[in-house]
Structures are given as C-alpha cells and as structure tokens.
Motif scaffolding. Structure first.
Motif, PDB file in Angstrom:
ATOM      1  N   ARG A 355      22.716  62.904  37.244  1.00 46.00           N
ATOM      2  CA  ARG A 355      23.359  64.092  37.816  1.00 46.00           C
ATOM      3  C   ARG A 355      24.855  63.897  37.983  1.00 46.00           C
ATOM      4  O   ARG A 355      25.650  64.788  37.684  1.00 46.00           O
ATOM      5  CB  ARG A 355      22.717  64.413  39.172  1.00 46.00           C
ATOM      6  N   ALA A 356      25.257  62.710  38.449  1.00 48.02           N
ATOM      7  CA  ALA A 356      26.682  62.466  38.681  1.00 48.02           C
ATOM      8  C   ALA A 356      27.462  62.511  37.376  1.00 48.02           C
ATOM      9  O   ALA A 356      28.524  63.142  37.291  1.00 48.02           O
ATOM     10  CB  ALA A 356      26.871  61.122  39.376  1.00 48.02           C
ATOM     11  N   TRP A 357      26.940  61.848  36.350  1.00 46.41           N
ATOM     12  CA  TRP A 357      27.656  61.827  35.077  1.00 46.41           C
ATOM     13  C   TRP A 357      27.594  63.174  34.367  1.00 46.41           C
ATOM     14  O   TRP A 357      28.536  63.554  33.660  1.00 46.41           O
ATOM     15  CB  TRP A 357      27.087  60.721  34.182  1.00 46.41           C
ATOM     16  N   THR A 358      26.508  63.895  34.550  1.00 47.16           N
ATOM     17  CA  THR A 358      26.439  65.243  33.971  1.00 47.16           C
ATOM     18  C   THR A 358      27.491  66.150  34.620  1.00 47.16           C
ATOM     19  O   THR A 358      28.190  66.913  33.932  1.00 47.16           O
ATOM     20  CB  THR A 358      25.042  65.841  34.165  1.00 47.16           C
ATOM     21  N   GLY A 359      27.599  66.061  35.944  1.00 52.47           N
ATOM     22  CA  GLY A 359      28.623  66.849  36.633  1.00 52.47           C
ATOM     23  C   GLY A 359      30.021  66.454  36.213  1.00 52.47           C
ATOM     24  O   GLY A 359      30.906  67.309  36.032  1.00 52.47           O
ATOM     25  N   TRP A 360      30.254  65.135  36.056  1.00 57.69           N
ATOM     26  CA  TRP A 360      31.562  64.673  35.599  1.00 57.69           C
ATOM     27  C   TRP A 360      31.875  65.221  34.205  1.00 57.69           C
ATOM     28  O   TRP A 360      32.996  65.680  33.937  1.00 57.69           O
ATOM     29  CB  TRP A 360      31.591  63.144  35.591  1.00 57.69           C
ATOM     30  N   ALA A 361      30.882  65.175  33.299  1.00 61.63           N
ATOM     31  CA  ALA A 361      31.095  65.653  31.934  1.00 61.63           C
ATOM     32  C   ALA A 361      31.433  67.145  31.925  1.00 61.63           C
ATOM     33  O   ALA A 361      32.299  67.599  31.163  1.00 61.63           O
ATOM     34  CB  ALA A 361      29.849  65.380  31.090  1.00 61.63           C
ATOM     35  N   ARG A 362      30.777  67.929  32.775  1.00 60.67           N
ATOM     36  CA  ARG A 362      31.078  69.373  32.834  1.00 60.67           C
ATOM     37  C   ARG A 362      32.525  69.599  33.283  1.00 60.67           C
ATOM     38  O   ARG A 362      33.205  70.485  32.759  1.00 60.67           O
ATOM     39  CB  ARG A 362      30.104  70.061  33.798  1.00 60.67           C
ATOM     40  N   ARG A 363      32.979  68.814  34.252  1.00 61.52           N
ATOM     41  CA  ARG A 363      34.364  68.972  34.722  1.00 61.52           C
ATOM     42  C   ARG A 363      35.366  68.587  33.635  1.00 61.52           C
ATOM     43  O   ARG A 363      36.397  69.237  33.471  1.00 61.52           O
ATOM     44  CB  ARG A 363      34.577  68.132  35.973  1.00 61.52           C
ATOM     45  N   VAL A 364      35.070  67.513  32.897  1.00 54.91           N
ATOM     46  CA  VAL A 364      35.973  67.098  31.822  1.00 54.91           C
ATOM     47  C   VAL A 364      36.045  68.172  30.751  1.00 54.91           C
ATOM     48  O   VAL A 364      37.133  68.502  30.246  1.00 54.91           O
ATOM     49  CB  VAL A 364      35.515  65.751  31.224  1.00 54.91           C
ATOM     50  N   VAL A 365      34.895  68.740  30.400  1.00 54.70           N
ATOM     51  CA  VAL A 365      34.882  69.808  29.388  1.00 54.70           C
ATOM     52  C   VAL A 365      35.652  71.026  29.892  1.00 54.70           C
ATOM     53  O   VAL A 365      36.422  71.649  29.146  1.00 54.70           O
ATOM     54  CB  VAL A 365      33.430  70.179  29.036  1.00 54.70           C
ATOM     55  N   ARG A 366      35.491  71.355  31.157  1.00 55.72           N
ATOM     56  CA  ARG A 366      36.176  72.526  31.713  1.00 55.72           C
ATOM     57  C   ARG A 366      37.682  72.330  31.764  1.00 55.72           C
ATOM     58  O   ARG A 366      38.455  73.253  31.468  1.00 55.72           O
ATOM     59  CB  ARG A 366      35.632  72.817  33.109  1.00 55.72           C
ATOM     60  N   PHE A 367      38.112  71.115  32.130  1.00 55.20           N
ATOM     61  CA  PHE A 367      39.547  70.816  32.238  1.00 55.20           C
ATOM     62  C   PHE A 367      39.959  69.815  31.148  1.00 55.20           C
ATOM     63  O   PHE A 367      40.631  68.828  31.417  1.00 55.20           O
ATOM     64  CB  PHE A 367      39.867  70.251  33.625  1.00 55.20           C
ATOM     65  N   ARG A 368      39.545  70.089  29.931  1.00 53.27           N
ATOM     66  CA  ARG A 368      39.728  69.108  28.861  1.00 53.27           C
ATOM     67  C   ARG A 368      41.195  68.846  28.529  1.00 53.27           C
ATOM     68  O   ARG A 368      41.562  67.715  28.234  1.00 53.27           O
ATOM     69  CB  ARG A 368      38.976  69.545  27.604  1.00 53.27           C
ATOM     70  N   ILE A 369      42.043  69.863  28.596  1.00 50.88           N
ATOM     71  CA  ILE A 369      43.465  69.635  28.271  1.00 50.88           C
ATOM     72  C   ILE A 369      44.138  68.773  29.331  1.00 50.88           C
ATOM     73  O   ILE A 369      44.779  67.756  29.003  1.00 50.88           O
ATOM     74  CB  ILE A 369      44.200  70.975  28.073  1.00 50.88           C
ATOM     75  N   PRO A 370      44.024  69.116  30.634  1.00 52.81           N
ATOM     76  CA  PRO A 370      44.609  68.203  31.638  1.00 52.81           C
ATOM     77  C   PRO A 370      44.009  66.803  31.590  1.00 52.81           C
ATOM     78  O   PRO A 370      44.722  65.815  31.799  1.00 52.81           O
ATOM     79  CB  PRO A 370      44.289  68.895  32.970  1.00 52.81           C
ATOM     80  N   ALA A 371      42.710  66.696  31.316  1.00 54.02           N
ATOM     81  CA  ALA A 371      42.065  65.378  31.249  1.00 54.02           C
ATOM     82  C   ALA A 371      42.646  64.555  30.114  1.00 54.02           C
ATOM     83  O   ALA A 371      42.957  63.358  30.274  1.00 54.02           O
ATOM     84  CB  ALA A 371      40.555  65.535  31.073  1.00 54.02           C
ATOM     85  N   ALA A 372      42.807  65.196  28.948  1.00 58.99           N
ATOM     86  CA  ALA A 372      43.360  64.470  27.801  1.00 58.99           C
ATOM     87  C   ALA A 372      44.809  64.061  28.051  1.00 58.99           C
ATOM     88  O   ALA A 372      45.217  62.937  27.727  1.00 58.99           O
ATOM     89  CB  ALA A 372      43.265  65.341  26.543  1.00 58.99           C
ATOM     90  N   VAL A 373      45.590  64.957  28.646  1.00 59.04           N
ATOM     91  CA  VAL A 373      46.998  64.644  28.932  1.00 59.04           C
ATOM     92  C   VAL A 373      47.108  63.496  29.924  1.00 59.04           C
ATOM     93  O   VAL A 373      47.916  62.572  29.757  1.00 59.04           O
ATOM     94  CB  VAL A 373      47.724  65.899  29.464  1.00 59.04           C
ATOM     95  N   ALA A 374      46.285  63.512  30.974  1.00 61.80           N
ATOM     96  CA  ALA A 374      46.334  62.442  31.982  1.00 61.80           C
ATOM     97  C   ALA A 374      45.962  61.097  31.374  1.00 61.80           C
ATOM     98  O   ALA A 374      46.629  60.078  31.631  1.00 61.80           O
ATOM     99  CB  ALA A 374      45.397  62.786  33.138  1.00 61.80           C
ATOM    100  N   ALA A 375      44.897  61.082  30.567  1.00 59.77           N
ATOM    101  CA  ALA A 375      44.479  59.816  29.946  1.00 59.77           C
ATOM    102  C   ALA A 375      45.536  59.299  28.987  1.00 59.77           C
ATOM    103  O   ALA A 375      45.848  58.097  28.972  1.00 59.77           O
ATOM    104  CB  ALA A 375      43.152  60.020  29.218  1.00 59.77           C
ATOM    105  N   LEU A 376      46.114  60.200  28.192  1.00 61.52           N
ATOM    106  CA  LEU A 376      47.149  59.783  27.244  1.00 61.52           C
ATOM    107  C   LEU A 376      48.399  59.290  27.965  1.00 61.52           C
ATOM    108  O   LEU A 376      49.084  58.376  27.483  1.00 61.52           O
ATOM    109  CB  LEU A 376      47.489  60.940  26.306  1.00 61.52           C
ATOM    110  N   ALA A 377      48.700  59.867  29.117  1.00 65.96           N
ATOM    111  CA  ALA A 377      49.867  59.428  29.885  1.00 65.96           C
ATOM    112  C   ALA A 377      49.676  57.995  30.379  1.00 65.96           C
ATOM    113  O   ALA A 377      50.596  57.163  30.303  1.00 65.96           O
ATOM    114  CB  ALA A 377      50.107  60.367  31.063  1.00 65.96           C
ATOM    115  N   VAL A 378      48.468  57.690  30.883  1.00 69.54           N
ATOM    116  CA  VAL A 378      48.190  56.323  31.355  1.00 69.54           C
ATOM    117  C   VAL A 378      48.271  55.331  30.208  1.00 69.54           C
ATOM    118  O   VAL A 378      48.953  54.295  30.286  1.00 69.54           O
ATOM    119  CB  VAL A 378      46.799  56.264  32.025  1.00 69.54           C
TER     120      VAL A 378
END
Length: 721
Positions: A355-378
């Motif tokens: 459940r935790a990882w499924t919820g995390w995956a849904r959030r990443v898909v929903r906010f995929r552009i900010p997630a990708a930008v944050a990861a690339l910045a790090v």
C-alpha cells in the motif's frame, strides 16, 4: 526457463549434493586463498614501474617504497651548526643506516640547511630501508621504527627528542587494525538477516543467507583455481565476500518474493516455483549479465590488478545466479512451505502490492515533472562536484591525528619544513651516460616546487656507474603541484634517466587506466543497451537505463569528492580529515561495480513494469502496480547491500574505506533518488514510447516486436506471443 525449472526439480538430490560438495571445497579455499593473492597496483610496462624496479634491483632501496623520516628536535638554545651537535647527529643517522643497511641522507651528510628547520633546532633525514626486489610496495616486513630509534637515541645530544614519521606510518596510525574479511562478512550477514526477517516475517529469512553462503564459498573455490592461472589482487577477497553477500541475497529475495506472491494467488508449491522461475528467474539472469558486463569491461584496461579483479568479480554474479536458479528452487519445493508457516499479523501475504509503495507511485505519476526535476537536480549537483576530483595519494593531514608518526609530522610543520619531503622523487642516472650527478642535482634544484635535492657520494648513492638523485618536493605527491613537479623532473632528466617514486606511479596509472576509459565506457554502454533492449523489448527503456546509470555514477564520484577529498563527512564519521585526493584506482573500480550492481534494481523494476504493461496496456497502471510490487523489494535489497558496504568501510585501509563509501552511497542514491523517484517519473512522462520495439530491431535482438501503441493511453495493445 520452464524446461530448466523442470530439470532442476527432477534432480533435487543431485543438485543439493553438488552444491554441498562445492561449499565444503570452497571453505578450504576461503581459508587458503589470501596467501595466493598479490598486492601490486602499479601498471605493467609503465615508465615509473620500470624505474622503481631498476632502482630496487641496483640499490635494494627506494623505488615505490617510501622512506622513513627521523625528526630530531634539539634542546632550546642548541643548533645543528654546533660542531659537537653536528657530529652527534652524523653518528646517529649513520647508526640508523648501519642498523637497517639503509640508504640515508641528512643535514650532517650534505650540509644543506634545507634539511633543517626552526633556525637549525629541528633536523630531519631520509632513511630508505632495504627492499626485497620481489616484493610489492604493500608487502609488510618487520617494523623498522623501533630499530631506528634504538640506534639513534643513544648518540643524540642530551635532551634531544626523536620521532620517526612517514606516509606509511601515518596511514597505519589512521587505519588501526580493523576487522578481518570474515568479521566484515559476518557483520554484513547479521544485518542482512535482520532485514530479511522483517521482509518475510518467518524462518524463510534464513534461506537467502544459505544461498549467499554457498555462493560465496563456491566463488572462493573458483578464485583459488584462478590464482593458479594468473595473478589475482588482494581486493578480490573483499569483493567476493561482501558483494557476493549482497548480490546472492538480492537474487534470492527477488525469487522468494515472487514465489510467495504466486502461492498467495493459489498455486501449488511446485507451480509457484515454476512461475517464479519463469518471471523473476529471467530477471535474475539479465541482472547477473548486467553486473558481469560492468566487470568484464575492466578487461580492456591495460592494468593487471584491474583485470584480476575483473576475473574474480565476474565469478560473483555468475555463481550467485546459478545457485539461486538451482539450489533455491529445490529448497522452496522441499522445505519452503514449512519455513514460511510462521506469519505475524503485520506480514503481507504477497497477493497484493504494498500500500505504501503503491501510494508513493501514484504521487510520483501525478507530480512526474516536479519529481523528475528534483531528482535530476540532486544527481546533477553531485555530478558537477565530480569535475573537481583529484586522483593521487591522500594528504598526510588526512591520516593520523595521534601517535608517533603524527607527532613527527607535527614537529616538521612546526619547524617550517614542508610535508612534501615525505613523498620524495628518486632519479636513477644510468651508467655510461656521462651525466654528472652534482650538475643534474643543481639543475633540478632550480625547478619550481623543489624544497631540496640530494646527490651524496658513496656506495648507497653511486654504484656500477649509476647514480641516484633524490628530489624533495614542497608539495606532497597527491597534490596537483606535486604531480606537476614530477612531470617537470621527467622533462629535465637527461635521456636514459629514470624517474621513480609513488607519485610517478600514480601519474602513469591515471594515464593508462583513464586514457582507455572512453573505450571501456563505450563497450559497457553498447553491451548494456543490447542486453536491456532484449530484456525489456524496448529501445527507449534501454537508452534511459544506460543514461540514468551514467548520471548516477557521476553523482557517486561527486559524492566521494565531497565526502573524502573535501572532508564533508569523513572527519565526522571516520575521524579522517579531507584527503585532498582520491586513490587512482577507486573511480575505476567504483564505476565498474556500481554500473552492474545498480542494474540489479533497474532490471527488477523495469521487468515488472513491462510485465504489468503487457497485462494492462496502461503505462500509468504499469508504473503504479510495478513499483508497488517491487518498491519494498528494491529498498530491502539496497539496505542489505548498504550494510555489506558499511561493514567493508570498517577496513583499516583508507583507500578501501573510500571504495566502500562510494559503493554504499551509490546503492542508496540508486535505490531512492533514481529507482524510486526518477525512473517512475521518466517512464510516466514518456508514456507509450516506452514500449516501442520496431520490427527491424526485434529481428536483430531475436525477440517479438512491440509496435508503438495508439495515443489512447488506456487502450489495450496486443501482447506479443
């Protein structure tokens, strides 16, 4: 794979006996293989290695072996220029040379005030003990500090203090004893057991450790056989024990997790085993191949020790995969259900995604552009720090903070003597060249960055027409200034002259290893792309995996530079100040191992994403369900590997600490920033293009094609036969 599974399950007894015999023989090999390993890092055929060998062959001193530096602090009001004091110092340094049959140079021999400091109150010299021509620079003999002290102290003026320092002494005081390979492996095994107990919640947690033990012992057996064919570096024992532990547990964890999932869906024990082999088993095969590719690539590097580590390293994933795909299915079919019977309430039955990882995956898909930008910045920020990576010996200030060697170094610095005198450069002038050692010494003395030059007469410095000249730098050899000086010395020495020392070794190592690095990188990328394109039936997923892996590895090298070279964390955790440089072999080995190991998680996740997409026809559903199923698995596997590398970081050798730290940071970055954030975000962004494999590429790869789906993301696509 189904045919292979059937063969394995039909011959359970035979497979069990074969692996039992291999493990018993491997236990014998593990106890004896350390005596058959070598400790040579210098690249063969390099100018520095040839120079060091020639110096040792002719003079039995120097070469890559660093000198001891006795530091004498005279009583207040006393100077080395006082005749009686100077005579006592001459006798003391001569006694040290006689006691060790060593080559010695000091102020009383040369009259050069640069061998003194603090107005003549501090006097130092260089003592080069005898070196066995067949030994490497890492071979340990009797500690010479005690004999030097015993020989010199009675002859020094009353009230004088004597301390002996050296780069080797500082390194030993910094590292301490540290645990053995066996102890480090046991520590990593206990950590793995804790993680596995939490994941499985049953006695089944012991099974991956049994698989790891068999894999490690069998790998040692093969390494033992390998030592009879070629030289194998001592680093292999760390690699086999700790990386073997992590990889074998990872593969077992993947297969056992899928087996429990299929049993929770109602399949029988044997059918669940066959289904797990058909799905997770394929991932294990491709993962082992990816790890091996990263290691095989080191074979193109013309350095013997890297090649030997590659030979030994390729054994690890191969043996681990073979044990996982043969012994583990037999274990699951025979005793698996009984071991998995104890199940606490909090334990998942494996039928549903977490459940935790499924919820995390849904959030990443929903906010995929900010997630990708944050990861690339790090990752980008850390990768930028890698541009400042300096390769060479660690600075003396990064080593010991207490002990006799540290106190001797402190005396030198207090007297105004630069620490570069601890890393001198030996120049061998050949016989018959007509070169005047005194004239060459005068010319070298004029070079920028030179503190002193010594070219005394006598058998210890002149023999069979040859001559030795020793250059004492201002800056240590691991610094840019120290390396520039060695290059200037090479340019100044007349034809036929040879320049030795550890700094020259490092310069040649970097040239040979990283000069061919583009070729190694290209080979790795091409092989990995082909492997992953075939595994995932996708061109884009394969390209993305290669590019993200390169970015992740660059970030790891940047983290190493920040933590160790610049000291942002090394002092806090290990009590070691900024090293100023990183051992030359570390980036190459970190790259080779992490490139393959991080592919474990790429294969684990993307293989499940591909499976879920073929089932649902939806990229979003594939990301959510795939990450929900594999997120906990990848996190647990990464934690186990991290614990193994954290154990390795307790080794007494600073270079091994740096190597282990790089691997640990790489695993954490890869399992969190890359696989849990960047990969699902990027896959979600690319949508239907992730799954495209045109017909021409499918024919080359010998897999079914995967046509580009229609623009309707939710529309199902035909699943290839």
């Amino acid at each position: 794979m189904d045919r292979f599974s059937g063969f394995v399950l039909r011959h359970r007894l035979l497979i069990g006996l074969v692996w039992l015999a291999a493990a018993c023989a491997g236990a014998f090999a593990a106890l004896n293989v350390p005596d058959r390993l070598v400790e040579d890092f210098a690249p063969p055929g390099s100018a520095a290695r040839d120079a060091n060998a020639a110096i040792v062959a002719e003079y039995r001193t120097g070469g890559a072996a660093k000198p001891l530096v006795p530091v004498v602090t005279l009583p207040a009001g006393t100077s080395a220029d006082t005749p009686a004091v100077r005579e006592g110092l001459r006798a003391a340094f001569a006694a040290a040379g006689e006691r060790l049959d060593a080559r010695v140079v000091s102020y009383p021999d040369t009259g050069d005030v640069r061998f003194t400091g603090d107005g003549g109150r501090t006097v130092y010299g260089l003592v080069y003990p005898q070196v066995d021509p067949g030994a490497t620079e890492f071979d340990e003999g009797p500690d010479p500090v005690g004999p030097i002290t015993e020989a010199m102290r009675p002859l020094l003026p009353s009230g004088a203090e004597l301390r002996v320092t050296s780069m080797d002494g500082l390194t030993e005081e910094a590292g301490g004893e540290g645990p053995s390979v066996l102890t480090e492996t046991l520590i990593g095994g206990v950590g793995a057991l804790v993680v596995l107990a939490f994941v499985f919640g049953s006695v089944l947690a012991v099974v991956p450790l049994v698989i790891a033990v068999v894999s490690i012992l069998t790998s040692f057996l093969l390494v033992y056989a390998l030592t009879g064919v070629t030289e194998v570096n001592f680093m292999v024992q760390f690699v086999v024990a700790l990386i073997g532990l992590g990889v074998a547990v990872d593969y077992s964890l993947l297969l056992v997790t899928r087996w429990r999932e299929e049993r929770a869906r109602g399949l029988s024990t044997e059918d669940a085993t066959r289904r797990a082999m058909a799905t997770a088993g394929h991932a294990v095969v491709f993962s082992a191949a990816a790890v091996a590719i990263g290691l095989v690539a080191m074979l193109v590097v013309p350095v013997a020790f890297l090649r030997s580590v590659a030979y030994g390293g390729v054994i690890i994933p191969g043996v681990s995969a073979l044990v996982t795909l043969t012994l583990l299915p037999v274990t699951l079919v025979t005793v698996g259900p009984a071991l998995d019977r104890i199940a606490p309430r909090w334990r998942s039955d494996g039928a549903r995604a977490g459940r935790a990882w499924t919820g995390w995956a849904r959030r990443v898909v929903r906010f995929r552009i900010p997630a990708a930008v944050a990861a690339l910045a790090v990752l980008g920020g850390l990768a930028f720090a890698a541009l400042g990576l300096n390769l060479g010996e660690p600075s003396s200030g990064a080593l010991a903070k207490s002990g006799p060697a540290y106190e001797g170094l402190a005396d030198l610095r207090h007297a105004g003597v630069p620490s570069g005198v601890l890393t001198p450069v030996d120049v061998l002038l050949p016989a018959g060249a007509g070169a005047d050692p005194a004239a060459i010494a005068a010319e070298l003395r004029s070079l920028p960055g030179v503190h002193a030059v010594a070219a005394p007469e006598g058998d210890a410095w002149r023999r069979d027409g040859t001559a030795l000249v020793t250059v004492l730098p201002v800056a240590e050899g691991g610094t840019d200034a120290g390396k520039d000086l060695v290059k200037a010395v090479r340019d100044t020495v007349p034809a036929g002259g040879q320049v030795g020392g550890e700094t020259a070794n490092d310069i040649d190592f970097v040239s040979k290893v990283y000069g061919t690095f583009p070729l190694m990188l290209a080979l790795i990328c091409v092989l990995t792309f082909v492997l992953l394109a075939r595994a995932f039936r996708s061109l884009l997923l394969a390209v993305k995996a290669v590019l993200l892996n390169l970015l992740s590895l660059a970030a790891v090298l940047g983290a190493i530079a920040l933590v160790w070279q610049q000291g942002h964390g090394s002092d806090l955790v290990w009590g070691i100040s900024a090293t100023g440089s990183i051992a030359s072999f570390v980036p190459a080995m970190v790259f080779a191992f992490l490139y393959g190991l991080s592919m474990d998680y790429e294969v684990f996740i993307l293989a499940r994403l591909r499976e879920e997409y073929d089932r649902t026809g939806s990229t979003e559903a594939a990301v959510v369900e795939g990450l929900g199923r594999t997120g906990r698995l990848v996190t647990s596997a990464a934690l186990i590997l991290f614990l193994a590398f954290a154990s390795l970081a307790a080794a007494p050798i600073v270079e091994v600490k740096i190597f282990a730290t790089g691997l640990g940071i790489g695993i954490l970055l890869d399992a969190t920033v890359v696989r849990a954030l960047l990969v699902p975000a990027v896959v979600s962004l690319f949508g239907r293009w992730n799954w495209w494999l045109p017909g021409w590429a499918a024919r080359v790869l010998r897999v079914p094609p995967s046509p580009l789906p229609s623009s309707g993301e939710r529309e199902r696509v035909p699943i290839p036969a």
